[in-house]
Design a protein around this motif. Sequence first.
Motif, PDB file in Angstrom:
ATOM      1  N   SER A  21       0.854  -1.191   0.000  1.00  0.00           N
ATOM      2  CA  SER A  21       0.000   0.000   0.000  1.00  0.00           C
ATOM      3  C   SER A  21       0.890   1.240   0.000  1.00  0.00           C
ATOM      4  O   SER A  21       2.089   1.163   0.305  1.00  0.00           O
ATOM      5  CB  SER A  21      -0.896   0.005   1.242  1.00  0.00           C
ATOM      6  OG  SER A  21      -0.107   0.218   2.405  1.00  0.00           O
ATOM      7  N   ASP A  22       0.318   2.391  -0.319  1.00  0.00           N
ATOM      8  CA  ASP A  22       1.088   3.643  -0.291  1.00  0.00           C
ATOM      9  C   ASP A  22       1.659   3.895   1.099  1.00  0.00           C
ATOM     10  O   ASP A  22       2.788   4.374   1.235  1.00  0.00           O
ATOM     11  CB  ASP A  22       0.221   4.819  -0.737  1.00  0.00           C
ATOM     12  CG  ASP A  22      -0.077   4.790  -2.223  1.00  0.00           C
ATOM     13  OD1 ASP A  22       0.623   4.060  -2.965  1.00  0.00           O
ATOM     14  OD2 ASP A  22      -1.018   5.499  -2.648  1.00  0.00           O
ATOM     15  N   GLU A  23       0.891   3.559   2.128  1.00  0.00           N
ATOM     16  CA  GLU A  23       1.363   3.744   3.502  1.00  0.00           C
ATOM     17  C   GLU A  23       2.555   2.839   3.796  1.00  0.00           C
ATOM     18  O   GLU A  23       3.538   3.262   4.408  1.00  0.00           O
ATOM     19  CB  GLU A  23       0.216   3.455   4.477  1.00  0.00           C
ATOM     20  CG  GLU A  23       0.577   3.698   5.934  1.00  0.00           C
ATOM     21  CD  GLU A  23      -0.614   3.460   6.841  1.00  0.00           C
ATOM     22  OE1 GLU A  23      -0.616   2.410   7.523  1.00  0.00           O
ATOM     23  OE2 GLU A  23      -1.519   4.313   6.867  1.00  0.00           O
ATOM     24  N   GLN A  24       2.499   1.595   3.347  1.00  0.00           N
ATOM     25  CA  GLN A  24       3.608   0.661   3.552  1.00  0.00           C
ATOM     26  C   GLN A  24       4.850   1.105   2.783  1.00  0.00           C
ATOM     27  O   GLN A  24       5.969   0.999   3.295  1.00  0.00           O
ATOM     28  CB  GLN A  24       3.202  -0.747   3.113  1.00  0.00           C
ATOM     29  CG  GLN A  24       2.196  -1.411   4.014  1.00  0.00           C
ATOM     30  CD  GLN A  24       1.665  -2.703   3.425  1.00  0.00           C
ATOM     31  OE1 GLN A  24       1.325  -2.765   2.245  1.00  0.00           O
ATOM     32  NE2 GLN A  24       1.594  -3.748   4.255  1.00  0.00           N
ATOM     33  N   LYS A  25       4.654   1.613   1.570  1.00  0.00           N
ATOM     34  CA  LYS A  25       5.788   2.105   0.789  1.00  0.00           C
ATOM     35  C   LYS A  25       6.446   3.291   1.485  1.00  0.00           C
ATOM     36  O   LYS A  25       7.672   3.366   1.571  1.00  0.00           O
ATOM     37  CB  LYS A  25       5.345   2.491  -0.621  1.00  0.00           C
ATOM     38  CG  LYS A  25       5.019   1.314  -1.502  1.00  0.00           C
ATOM     39  CD  LYS A  25       4.521   1.762  -2.868  1.00  0.00           C
ATOM     40  CE  LYS A  25       4.144   0.577  -3.730  1.00  0.00           C
ATOM     41  NZ  LYS A  25       3.611   0.989  -5.038  1.00  0.00           N
ATOM     42  N   ALA A  26       5.631   4.214   1.972  1.00  0.00           N
ATOM     43  CA  ALA A  26       6.170   5.392   2.663  1.00  0.00           C
ATOM     44  C   ALA A  26       6.940   4.973   3.909  1.00  0.00           C
ATOM     45  O   ALA A  26       8.011   5.516   4.200  1.00  0.00           O
ATOM     46  CB  ALA A  26       5.038   6.357   3.019  1.00  0.00           C
ATOM     47  N   GLU A  27       6.404   4.006   4.634  1.00  0.00           N
ATOM     48  CA  GLU A  27       7.070   3.527   5.845  1.00  0.00           C
ATOM     49  C   GLU A  27       8.413   2.879   5.521  1.00  0.00           C
ATOM     50  O   GLU A  27       9.405   3.096   6.202  1.00  0.00           O
ATOM     51  CB  GLU A  27       6.166   2.522   6.559  1.00  0.00           C
ATOM     52  CG  GLU A  27       6.711   2.051   7.883  1.00  0.00           C
ATOM     53  CD  GLU A  27       5.764   1.083   8.570  1.00  0.00           C
ATOM     54  OE1 GLU A  27       6.253   0.048   9.065  1.00  0.00           O
ATOM     55  OE2 GLU A  27       4.554   1.365   8.598  1.00  0.00           O
ATOM     56  N   SER A  28       8.455   2.103   4.443  1.00  0.00           N
ATOM     57  CA  SER A  28       9.712   1.432   4.093  1.00  0.00           C
ATOM     58  C   SER A  28      10.762   2.416   3.599  1.00  0.00           C
ATOM     59  O   SER A  28      11.962   2.138   3.670  1.00  0.00           O
ATOM     60  CB  SER A  28       9.466   0.338   3.059  1.00  0.00           C
ATOM     61  OG  SER A  28       9.127   0.897   1.821  1.00  0.00           O
ATOM     62  N   THR A  30      11.527   5.182   4.960  1.00  0.00           N
ATOM     63  CA  THR A  30      12.169   5.899   6.065  1.00  0.00           C
ATOM     64  C   THR A  30      13.626   5.471   6.247  1.00  0.00           C
ATOM     65  O   THR A  30      14.458   6.271   6.635  1.00  0.00           O
ATOM     66  CB  THR A  30      11.397   5.730   7.386  1.00  0.00           C
ATOM     67  OG1 THR A  30      11.338   4.340   7.719  1.00  0.00           O
ATOM     68  CG2 THR A  30       9.991   6.302   7.293  1.00  0.00           C
TER      69      THR A  30
END
Length: 122
Positions: A21-28, A30
């Motif tokens: 998901s976009d949220e998971q991509k953003a988290e990775s 970091t």
Amino acid sequence: MKFLVLIYGNPESRQVWDGLSDEQKAESMTGYTALNDALAASGELVVSHSLGDPEATKQVVFRNGRPMTTDGPFAEVKEQLAGFYLLDCPSMERALEIVPQIPEAPFSIVEVRPIRDLSSFS
């Protein structure tokens, strides 16, 4: 000394990334942000980029003195160049110390190559 750190991915790792998901991509991302910030602060980061999909590649070869353009990567290989860091650090040993900090390193192949100094030829 300058070193090019080449990060290779494969179709399977790309599918995993595309499935996040976009949220998971953003988290990775970091981990990359932290590494880029640390290398910039130490003065070792020259530039870093993620590359587009291999399918978007154009290859140029010369035949009979004329350029010919083809689509996609030339070689049929599993690993494709996914991104890179250009570092300016004191030694190969230091460049190799940085590699484990690359979030993708445990799941890919990372190549560290010295940049050849051609300034004496100008």
